[in-house]
Design a protein around this motif. Sequence first.
Motif, PDB file in Angstrom:
ATOM      1  N   THR A 169       1.807   2.155  -2.537  1.00 45.89           N
ATOM      2  CA  THR A 169       2.389   0.984  -3.175  1.00 45.89           C
ATOM      3  C   THR A 169       2.490  -0.175  -2.197  1.00 45.89           C
ATOM      4  N   LEU A 170       2.843   0.126  -0.956  1.00 49.01           N
ATOM      5  CA  LEU A 170       2.947  -0.929   0.055  1.00 49.01           C
ATOM      6  C   LEU A 170       1.597  -1.620   0.246  1.00 49.01           C
ATOM      7  N   GLN A 171       0.528  -0.847   0.298  1.00 49.38           N
ATOM      8  CA  GLN A 171      -0.801  -1.442   0.457  1.00 49.38           C
ATOM      9  C   GLN A 171      -1.163  -2.316  -0.744  1.00 49.38           C
ATOM     10  N   ASP A 172      -0.785  -1.870  -1.954  1.00 46.43           N
ATOM     11  CA  ASP A 172      -1.026  -2.683  -3.146  1.00 46.43           C
ATOM     12  C   ASP A 172      -0.275  -4.009  -3.076  1.00 46.43           C
ATOM     13  N   VAL A 173       0.990  -3.938  -2.630  1.00 44.63           N
ATOM     14  CA  VAL A 173       1.820  -5.142  -2.555  1.00 44.63           C
ATOM     15  C   VAL A 173       1.256  -6.113  -1.522  1.00 44.63           C
ATOM     16  N   VAL A 174       0.846  -5.604  -0.364  1.00 43.97           N
ATOM     17  CA  VAL A 174       0.271  -6.471   0.677  1.00 43.97           C
ATOM     18  C   VAL A 174      -0.986  -7.167   0.162  1.00 43.97           C
ATOM     19  N   LYS A 175      -1.763  -6.453  -0.645  1.00 44.66           N
ATOM     20  CA  LYS A 175      -2.982  -7.037  -1.198  1.00 44.66           C
ATOM     21  C   LYS A 175      -2.665  -8.131  -2.217  1.00 44.66           C
ATOM     22  N   GLU A 176      -1.675  -7.888  -3.077  1.00 41.66           N
ATOM     23  CA  GLU A 176      -1.344  -8.838  -4.139  1.00 41.66           C
ATOM     24  C   GLU A 176      -0.454  -9.976  -3.657  1.00 41.66           C
ATOM     25  N   PHE A 177       0.399  -9.694  -2.655  1.00 39.16           N
ATOM     26  CA  PHE A 177       1.338 -10.708  -2.141  1.00 39.16           C
ATOM     27  C   PHE A 177       1.222 -10.718  -0.614  1.00 39.16           C
ATOM     28  N   PRO A 178       0.113 -11.246  -0.069  1.00 37.93           N
ATOM     29  CA  PRO A 178      -0.200 -11.089   1.358  1.00 37.93           C
ATOM     30  C   PRO A 178       0.781 -11.745   2.316  1.00 37.93           C
ATOM     31  N   ASN A 179       1.543 -12.697   1.877  1.00 34.30           N
ATOM     32  CA  ASN A 179       2.464 -13.382   2.781  1.00 34.30           C
ATOM     33  C   ASN A 179       3.910 -12.911   2.629  1.00 34.30           C
ATOM     34  N   LYS A 180       4.099 -11.832   1.902  1.00 32.71           N
ATOM     35  CA  LYS A 180       5.448 -11.368   1.602  1.00 32.71           C
ATOM     36  C   LYS A 180       5.893 -10.287   2.592  1.00 32.71           C
ATOM     37  N   ALA A 181       7.152 -10.358   3.028  1.00 36.71           N
ATOM     38  CA  ALA A 181       7.716  -9.309   3.879  1.00 36.71           C
ATOM     39  C   ALA A 181       7.863  -8.031   3.060  1.00 36.71           C
ATOM     40  N   VAL A 182       7.502  -6.901   3.671  1.00 31.14           N
ATOM     41  CA  VAL A 182       7.555  -5.613   2.967  1.00 31.14           C
ATOM     42  C   VAL A 182       8.237  -4.573   3.852  1.00 31.14           C
ATOM     43  N   ALA A 183       8.751  -3.521   3.205  1.00 33.19           N
ATOM     44  CA  ALA A 183       9.357  -2.400   3.928  1.00 33.19           C
ATOM     45  C   ALA A 183       9.125  -1.129   3.122  1.00 33.19           C
ATOM     46  N   LEU A 184       8.978  -0.015   3.820  1.00 36.06           N
ATOM     47  CA  LEU A 184       8.793   1.285   3.178  1.00 36.06           C
ATOM     48  C   LEU A 184      10.127   2.011   3.111  1.00 36.06           C
ATOM     49  N   VAL A 185      10.585   2.295   1.885  1.00 40.18           N
ATOM     50  CA  VAL A 185      11.805   3.082   1.674  1.00 40.18           C
ATOM     51  C   VAL A 185      11.483   4.104   0.590  1.00 40.18           C
ATOM     52  N   ARG A 186      11.228   5.329   0.993  1.00 39.04           N
ATOM     53  CA  ARG A 186      10.854   6.348   0.028  1.00 39.04           C
ATOM     54  C   ARG A 186      12.051   6.748  -0.840  1.00 39.04           C
ATOM     55  N   HIS A 187      11.755   7.323  -2.009  1.00 41.86           N
ATOM     56  CA  HIS A 187      12.805   7.852  -2.859  1.00 41.86           C
ATOM     57  C   HIS A 187      13.518   9.012  -2.161  1.00 41.86           C
ATOM     58  N   GLN A 188      14.650   9.380  -2.675  1.00 38.00           N
ATOM     59  CA  GLN A 188      15.373  10.547  -2.195  1.00 38.00           C
ATOM     60  C   GLN A 188      15.329  11.647  -3.255  1.00 38.00           C
ATOM     61  N   VAL A 189      15.509  12.868  -2.810  1.00 36.68           N
ATOM     62  CA  VAL A 189      15.628  14.013  -3.706  1.00 36.68           C
ATOM     63  C   VAL A 189      16.798  14.862  -3.226  1.00 36.68           C
ATOM     64  N   GLU A 190      17.709  15.152  -4.129  1.00 41.28           N
ATOM     65  CA  GLU A 190      18.875  15.977  -3.811  1.00 41.28           C
ATOM     66  C   GLU A 190      18.480  17.451  -3.912  1.00 41.28           C
ATOM     67  N   VAL A 191      18.155  18.041  -2.772  1.00 37.90           N
ATOM     68  CA  VAL A 191      17.724  19.436  -2.779  1.00 37.90           C
ATOM     69  C   VAL A 191      18.805  20.343  -3.343  1.00 37.90           C
ATOM     70  N   ASP A 192      20.064  20.080  -3.045  1.00 41.81           N
ATOM     71  CA  ASP A 192      21.153  20.930  -3.552  1.00 41.81           C
ATOM     72  C   ASP A 192      21.195  20.960  -5.076  1.00 41.81           C
ATOM     73  N   TYR A 193      20.805  19.852  -5.713  1.00 41.52           N
ATOM     74  CA  TYR A 193      20.825  19.795  -7.179  1.00 41.52           C
ATOM     75  C   TYR A 193      19.745  20.693  -7.776  1.00 41.52           C
TER      76      TYR A 193
END
Length: 361
Positions: A154-178
């Motif tokens: 997704t980050l690569q897609d965003v950089v391609k579509e919005f090349p001058n935009k600041a980006v950051a990678l924050v993956r989803h979380q999964v509650e293993v206990d659940y």
Amino acid sequence: MRRVILARGAALPSNTGLGRAHQAIESNLQRALVPNWTRIKTIQHDIIHGAIFRLHRRWFKHPRFVSEELMNTQADILHITDQEQAHLVPKNSEIPVVVTVHDLFNISPRLIEGGDVPIPVGEPNPGIIRGRDISKLRAGLSRADLIICISEMTLQDVVKEFPNKAVALVRHQVEVDYWSPETNPQPRELLMEHDDESKCLIITVGSDEPRKRLSFVREILDNLPEEVAQDINLINIGSEVKLNEEQLVAAFQHAELLLFPSAGEGFGYPPVEAMAAGCPVLASDLPAHNEIIPEHCLLSSTDIRAWTEAIEKVHTEWRRAGGVPRHPDEELMEHVNRLLSPASQGKSLAEAYDMTLQSKI
């Protein structure tokens, strides 16, 4: 302690991907898992029925309400938690605005070549209203100070579509206990309506849209030896069978295998939730699966023989055990806990927020 306001459209429930992702961020902020950050409030509205009422709320009333809320806010950042609400980014905001992008499939339609045939994703020819809606989403993303992406793909897609935009990678979380059969065990009886304990239980999870490739699953089963195919109970969850949350947990905990041949995902919740439950997974060796799923769980997206051989192996092990349910795969559970824990997401989220503030100083 710095403060954030979360914003989304309708209050989607946790059994939807966007609803689950939003609630995870909200939960992390409430549990102090985002270092030095806390949530002031969440701006959202009830699910609305009626196309005209939904459109008026979406294009006019809700964006105006978000802008008004920011006029006298004590928050340091506004975080809009999915790209389908990017139109909520104010045109003149006194505080930085962050938008989480799960994927750009609707905003940037394309053909995915990862399957046996090219698969269309998104809306290449949207109607007039949806076309205008997508234009508003694009404009909102262009106004954002930071775009958070949930996968490298997704980050690569965003950089391609919005090349001058600041980006950051924050993956989803999964509650293993659940999902864990050790900390939150759910009885197999919850699946009684769809289950046959005399057969090897295999599941798929997802909609019936083309990129999920359920037709490929059917082709795989058609190529299994007859004695194996007759010994398998396949439950297509989400596309053919609807389960509640407890039933879904039970399915992951008791299935011998999850098949996930999808040609394209922004993230892909089902395989990581299955792994969190200790359930073996077979998935297409494609982005974004191969970012988070162990190599031994990945197969060529077009090699039917590789998929049938893998299923035959699972079936053989099930038969050898006398049909006794498998033990949870603790290595998969630990893999998810290490890579996608709430604490890991909280740390990445705090770093993204901090970076945005520093860039505005």
